[in-house]
Design an enzyme around this catalytic site. Structure first.
Site, PDB file in Angstrom:
ATOM      1  N   ARG A  83       9.910  54.688  29.648  1.00 30.60           N
ATOM      2  CA  ARG A  83       8.948  55.235  30.506  1.00 30.60           C
ATOM      3  C   ARG A  83       7.702  55.347  29.738  1.00 30.60           C
ATOM      4  O   ARG A  83       6.544  55.592  30.472  1.00 30.60           O
ATOM      5  CB  ARG A  83       9.419  56.542  30.741  1.00 30.60           C
ATOM      6  N   LYS A 111       9.226  55.040  20.833  1.00 25.44           N
ATOM      7  CA  LYS A 111       8.539  56.338  21.412  1.00 25.44           C
ATOM      8  C   LYS A 111       8.118  57.467  20.195  1.00 25.44           C
ATOM      9  O   LYS A 111       7.231  57.825  20.201  1.00 25.44           O
ATOM     10  CB  LYS A 111       9.299  57.010  22.493  1.00 25.44           C
TER      11      LYS A 111
END
Ligand code: UD1
Ligand code: MG
Length: 459
Positions: free
Chosen positions: A14, A21
């Site tokens: 995402r 991330k």
């Protein structure tokens, strides 16, 4: 003994990023470092589970307690813990998510003492949230506790505001059984660590939760929007902390200050200032608007005037820099020196009370004390192939618009006439001057103005 497992193998789809991330930066540090810092002292060994771009994560994290375990392929948070399981030797295991940088150390300390003082087998961190969307929800039926992930909530369960934060303390025997009995979830066939809560509760283990007092700690980073929110919360915490230490911030919301920056009391910071990296600022300094300081040290009572950029520089007390000055790496400005408008200094030392106040470039130079460098003077330090040094002795006076062609040395108390191109060393106390002789042609000016007027009449 207590060990920790940090989950950091996920791709973070995402985030839409090439970077793992957990390496995305929050106030100058990868978010995983915040999680490591928040772990209680009692944790003796930390296992970080890596997977997506594992070697990138492994090369960034440098911590004495940390070892790495690889998870490949990544089949969910329970699968990640399972990858670490063969390495674990402690009876209790702290499992934390690498994408939760806002959880405070105090919170984890309290959670740990709650776990041990109540002789629990499983404790997990929860938060009462106004907007719990995106989190697994904590449900209770009779005495059973379990978690349902967002994607699997019924309409009724969606109203539940108690959210799972993603931090757990397990007794190891639970993990040793549960992780081999969980079923994968549709559609990605992932194994959820959150299912261990229901598994343990069903089997009569002592399961309880520790609730966050400050729900902002529960913000996890799954998207760029979450990242911006986490940065803003961390920045607010940092500005709050600085003000508590006696720093005046005229506009705290416009100060971008990274986590390792240190500032002492009675320093005044105007709006729109950027302080980055390992920067330390002493007492009673003033930083005017638009200044950016990176990896630099300022001693006490330094003033940095508007729109200056300071990178890897050391500035001694009571020096004045700017406005619009650029101090580049390797610059050392000594006590009470003054670097003024549109002056660039690189890899140079400027002595005590020396001045370069206007439009200069000083590179690879060692400048003594009480030197005056006139407007427009530059060190010609680069011959197109190599860089060369310039030395200027104490109290030398360099007139305006001089070129100092390096390598060159100017002695103490030497005087360099304005406009001189210095190509040879200048001894102490000497005057150096190189100027084309000035020619005077009487009345030539009148001729010019007559010609100009005539031209205008034609037009
Ligand atoms: C997870 C929790 C959810 C909780 C939320 C809090 C699960 C199934 N859900 O959801 O209940 O409310 O955190 O932020 O645990 N990871 C791995 N290997 C994998 C998958 C993930 O190491 O195979 C790591 C990720 O890198 C990340 C962490 O586990 O650091 C959490 O994974 P993420 O996908 O962010 O889970 P959430 O959807 O946030
Ligand atoms: Mg997450």
């Amino acid at each position: 003994m207590l060990e920790a497992v940090v989950l950091a193998a996920g791709q973070g789809t995402r985030m839409a990023s090439q970077q793992p991330k957990v390496l995305h930066s929050i106030l100058g540090k990868p978010m995983i470092e915040y999680v490591l810092k928040a772990l209680p002292e009692e944790v003796e060994k930390i296992w970080i589970v890596t997977g997506y771009k594992a070697s990138e994560v492994e090369s960034v994290v440098n911590h004495p307690k940390v070892s790495f375990v690889r998870q490949s392929p990544q089949k969910g948070t329970a699968d990640a813990v399972k990858a670490a399981l063969p390495n674990l030797s402690a009876k209790h295991v702290f499992v934390v998510s690498g994408d939760m940088p806002l959880v405070r150390k105090d919170t984890l300390d309290q959670m740990l003492s709650f776990h041990f003082s109540n002789a629990l087998s499983l404790t997990f961190l929860v938060a009462e949230l106004v907007h719990p969307q995106g989190y697994g929800r904590v449900l209770k039926e009779q005495e059973k506790i379990f978690i349902v992930e967002e994607s699997e909530l019924s309409a009724e369960q969606e109203k539940v505001s108690l959210a799972n934060v993603g931090f757990y303390i397990f007794s190891k025997d639970i993990l040793e059984s549960a992780l081999f009995e969980l079923s994968p979830h549709y559609p990605k066939d992932e194994y959820y660590l959150t299912d261990v809560i229901g598994w343990a509760s069903d089997r009569g283990y002592k399961v309880d939760m520790w609730k966050l007092k400050d729900p902002t700690e529960a913000i996890g980073v799954n998207t760029r929007e979450d990242l911006a929110e986490a940065i803003e919360i961390m920045r607010n915490r940092k500005t709050q902390e600085l003000m508590e230490k006696g720093v005046t911030l005229i506009s705290p919301s416009t100060l971008y200050v990274e986590i390792d920056v240190e500032i002492e009391s009675d320093t005044l910071i105007y709006p729109w200032v950027f302080l980055q990296g390992e920067t330390s600022i002493g007492k009673g300094c003033t930083i005017y608007p638009g200044v950016r300081i990176v990896n630099s040290t300022l001693e006490d009572r330094v003033q940095i005037f508007d729109n200056s950029l300071i990178e890897e520089a050391y500035i001694e007390k009571e020096a004045r820099i700017g406005p619009m000055a650029h101090l580049r790496p390797g610059t050392h400005i000594k006590e009470k020196a003054s670097i003024g408008n549109f002056v660039e200094v690189k890899k140079s030392t400027i002595g005590k009370a020396s001045k370069a106040n206007h439009l200069s470039y000083i590179g690879d130079a060692t400048v003594g004390d009480k030197v005056n460098i006139g407007a427009g003077t530059i060190t010609c330090n680069y011959d197109g192939v190599k860089k060369h040094p310039t030395f200027i002795g104490d109290e030398a006076f360099i007139g305006s618009n001089c070129e100092l062609v390096a390598p060159v040395s100017i002695g103490a108390f030497a005087l360099i006439g304005a406009g001189t191109t210095v190509v040879k060393d200048v001894p102490e106390n000497a005057l150096a001057l190189s100027r084309a002789p000035q020619t005077i042609i009487q009345k030539r000016g009148v001729k010019y103005f007559i010609a100009k007027k005539k031209q205008k009449c034609v037009e």
